[in-house]
Design a protein around this motif. Structure first.
Motif, PDB file in Angstrom:
ATOM      1  N   SER A 251      11.640  10.240   6.768  1.00  0.00           N
ATOM      2  CA  SER A 251      10.685   9.117   5.983  1.00  0.00           C
ATOM      3  C   SER A 251      11.250   7.789   6.351  1.00  0.00           C
ATOM      4  O   SER A 251      12.689   7.596   6.436  1.00  0.00           O
ATOM      5  CB  SER A 251      10.482   9.464   4.729  1.00  0.00           C
ATOM      6  N   SER A 290       7.678   4.598  -2.537  1.00  0.00           N
ATOM      7  CA  SER A 290       6.727   5.191  -1.208  1.00  0.00           C
ATOM      8  C   SER A 290       5.211   5.523  -2.004  1.00  0.00           C
ATOM      9  O   SER A 290       4.248   5.216  -1.240  1.00  0.00           O
ATOM     10  CB  SER A 290       7.251   6.646  -0.873  1.00  0.00           C
ATOM     11  N   SER A 331       4.350   7.639   3.756  1.00  0.00           N
ATOM     12  CA  SER A 331       4.615   8.825   3.342  1.00  0.00           C
ATOM     13  C   SER A 331       6.215   9.067   3.054  1.00  0.00           C
ATOM     14  O   SER A 331       6.957   8.480   3.432  1.00  0.00           O
ATOM     15  CB  SER A 331       4.426  10.037   4.281  1.00  0.00           C
ATOM     16  N   ARG A 332       6.380  10.243   2.016  1.00  0.00           N
ATOM     17  CA  ARG A 332       7.725  10.542   1.623  1.00  0.00           C
ATOM     18  C   ARG A 332       8.307  11.608   2.436  1.00  0.00           C
ATOM     19  O   ARG A 332       9.379  11.925   2.475  1.00  0.00           O
ATOM     20  CB  ARG A 332       7.768  11.066   0.367  1.00  0.00           C
TER      21      ARG A 332
END
Length: 419
Positions: A251, A290, A331-332
Motif C-alpha cells: 500500500s 489511510s 486503501s490500506r
C-alpha cells in the motif's frame, strides 16, 4: 413587412432549433463504433495467444517464489468446501469478502467433470472473453487495452476472482448507456461480490435514468443478500475481519514504512490476515491516516457529484474510473490484482471518443507491468524491503498517484468547470 416589422417566413419553411448550450447526455450511443471484421479477428488472435501464455505460466507456476496458483488450490478450495455445506467461513481471518463472493467461489460446481482448479480457471477465462467481446462491440480501442493490458500482470489474473468481478462492472457500465435498470442491477450484484462495482453508478446523469439505475441496484443487492442470508449461515461474519486489517506492505502507507525502515524505523513485516503487513510503532497511525484519506476521497466524490453540471457521453465511465482510482490509492492494501479492476474501467473509458481519461487510462499499463515485477517476480525483495523492492513500490504507487491526480483533475474540469 408586417405591422410589427417582422418579415414572414416563406411557406413551408421552419426555423432551425436553437443549439443547446450543453449537449444532453445521450447514453453514449453516438460514440459506439463497432469493430471491423479485421479488427475482431486480430483482437481474437491476440487474446488467444496471450491467454495461452498466461495459462502456461499459471500451470508451471515458477515465477518468482510466490506460488500464484496456490490461492485457488488451497484457500479458494477450502472456502468452496465450507460454502458447499451451507456455511460461510467463520472466525477465518482470511475471509474478508462480501457474501456475494460465494457466487464466484461456488461456480466451479457447474463443471463437475473438472477439478476445482481447472474449473475455476476456465470460468475466469470465459469471463475474460466476455469482457473482450463487450468492449470490442462498444469500441475496439478499449478492447485492445484490455486484451494487451491483462497479460502484463502475468498469470495472476487467472488465479484470482477479480476478473469475474470486473466483468460484472464492465457490463454494468456499458449497459447504463441504454438500459439503466439492467446496468443498475448488475452494479448491485457486483457490489455484493466486491463492493467497488457500485461506483459504476457514480456518474449517471441526474434524472429518471439515475433513479432507475440506483433503484435496480438496491433491489438486486437486497434480493441477493436475502437469498444468501436465508441459504447460508454466518453470512456477515466477514465484517469482523475487515476492521482488524493493518497496513499491507504494497500500500501507499506500506511504501512509506518501507522507506522508514531503511532509515532506521524498528518495525517489521508479518504474515497476518492473509497478507504481509507491517507491525511496529506508528503502524496504527498510518492505518488511521489511510482511513481518513479514504473518507476524504469519498467527500470529494460527493462534492463532485453535487457540483457537476455537464454530462457527456463518457462521464459515467470517467467518473467510475476516477472513483476506483481514488479508493485504490487510499486503501490500506493495494494488492496487485486491483490492477485488474483499473484495466477494465480504463478500457471502458477508451470505448468512447469523448473520454477525458485517456492519459490516466494509458498510465494503468506501465503500472500493471511494474506491479508484476513486484509480485510475483521480485516479491521476496518487496517483503524484505530491499532497495529493489522499495524502488518497485515507489514507482508503482507513484504511477498510481499520478494517474489518480490526472483523473480527478480532468473529471472535475469536464463536469464542473468545462473549457
Amino acid at each position: 413587412m408586417t405591422p410589427h416589422g417582422i418579415t414572414p417566413l416563406p411557406a413551408g419553411h421552419r426555423l432551425a432549433p436553437r443549439p443547446a448550450l450543453h449537449a444532453p447526455y445521450d447514453g453514449g450511443r453516438r460514440d459506439r463504433r463497432g469493430a471491423q471484421p479485421g479488427d475482431v479477428a486480430a483482437l481474437a488472435a491476440v487474446w488467444a495467444l496471450t491467454r495461452a501464455v498466461m495459462l502456461a505460466l499459471l500451470v508451471v507456476d515458477r515465477l518468482g517464489d510466490s506460488g500464484v496458483a496456490g490461492e485457488v488450490h488451497s484457500l479458494y478450495r477450502a472456502w468452496y468446501e465450507q460454502l458447499a455445506h451451507g456455511a460461510f467461513p467463520i472466525h477465518d481471518v482470511t475471509w474478508q469478502y462480501p457474501p456475494g463472493a460465494a457466487l464466484v467461489l461456488l461456480s466451479p460446481a457447474a463443471l463437475p467433470w473438472l477439478t476445482y482448479f481447472q474449473a475455476f480457471v476456465l470460468i475466469v477465462l470465459v469471463c475474460d472473453a466476455v469482457v473482450t467481446c463487450a468492449l470490442a462491440r462498444a469500441g475496439v480501442r478499449g478492447g485492445w487495452l484490455w486484451v494487451c493490458g491483462l497479460p502484463l500482470l502475468l498469470n495472476l489474473p487467472l488465479a484470482r476472482y477479480d476478473v469475474p468481478v470486473t466483468a460484472v462492472a464492465v457490463l454494468a457500465l456499458l449497459a447504463l448507456r441504454s438500459r439503466p435498470r439492467l446496468g443498475g442491477a448488475l452494479a448491485g450484484i457486483g457490489a455484493t461480490i466486491k463492493v467497488w462495482p457500485l461506483l459504476t453508478l457514480l456518474g449517471t446523469p441526474r434524472g429518471p435514468g439515475t433513479r432507475a439505475a440506483w433503484g435496480a441496484a438496491v433491489a438486486s443487492a437486497a434480493a441477493l443478500l436475502a437469498v444468501l442470508v436465508l441459504g447460508f449461515s454466518n453470512t456477515l461474519d466477514f465484517l469482523r475481519q475487515q476492521g482488524a486489517r493493518g497496513v499491507q506492505i504494497e500500500s501507499l502507507g506500506g511504501t512509506a514504512l518501507h522507506v522508514a525502515r531503511n532509515l532506521g524505523w524498528p518495525g517489521e513485516t508479518r504474515y497476518q490476515y492473509g497478507a504481509f503487513e507491517f507491525v511496529g510503532p506508528y503502524v496504527s497511525s498510518v492505518s488511521r491516516l489511510s482511513l481518513l484519506l479514504t473518507a476524504a476521497a469519498f467527500c470529494w466524490l460527493v462534492l463532485w457529484r453535487v457540483r457537476a453540471r455537464h454530462w457527456g457521453p463518457a462521464t459515467p465511465f470517467d467518473a467510475a474510473f476516477a472513483a476506483v482510482l481514488l479508493f485504490t490509492v487510499t486503501s490500506r492494501v493495494i494488492s496487485p490484482q486491483y490492477l485488474v479492476w483499473l484495466l477494465g474501467l480504463a478500457a471502458v473509458c477508451l470505448t468512447c471518443r469523448h473520454t477525458v481519461m485517456r492519459p490516466a487510462a494509458l498510465l494503468v499499463l506501465p503500472t500493471a507491468a511494474v506491479s508484476a515485477l513486484a509480485y510475483p517476480l521480485l516479491y521476496d525483495d518487496v517483503v524484505a524491503g530491499t532497495a529493489v523492492g522499495c524502488t518497485l513500490l515507489l514507482v508503482r504507487n507513484g504511477l498510481l498517484l499520478l494517474a489518480t491526480a490526472l483523473a480527478c483533475r480532468r473529471l472535475w474540469r469536464s463536469a464542473v468547470r468545462p473549457g
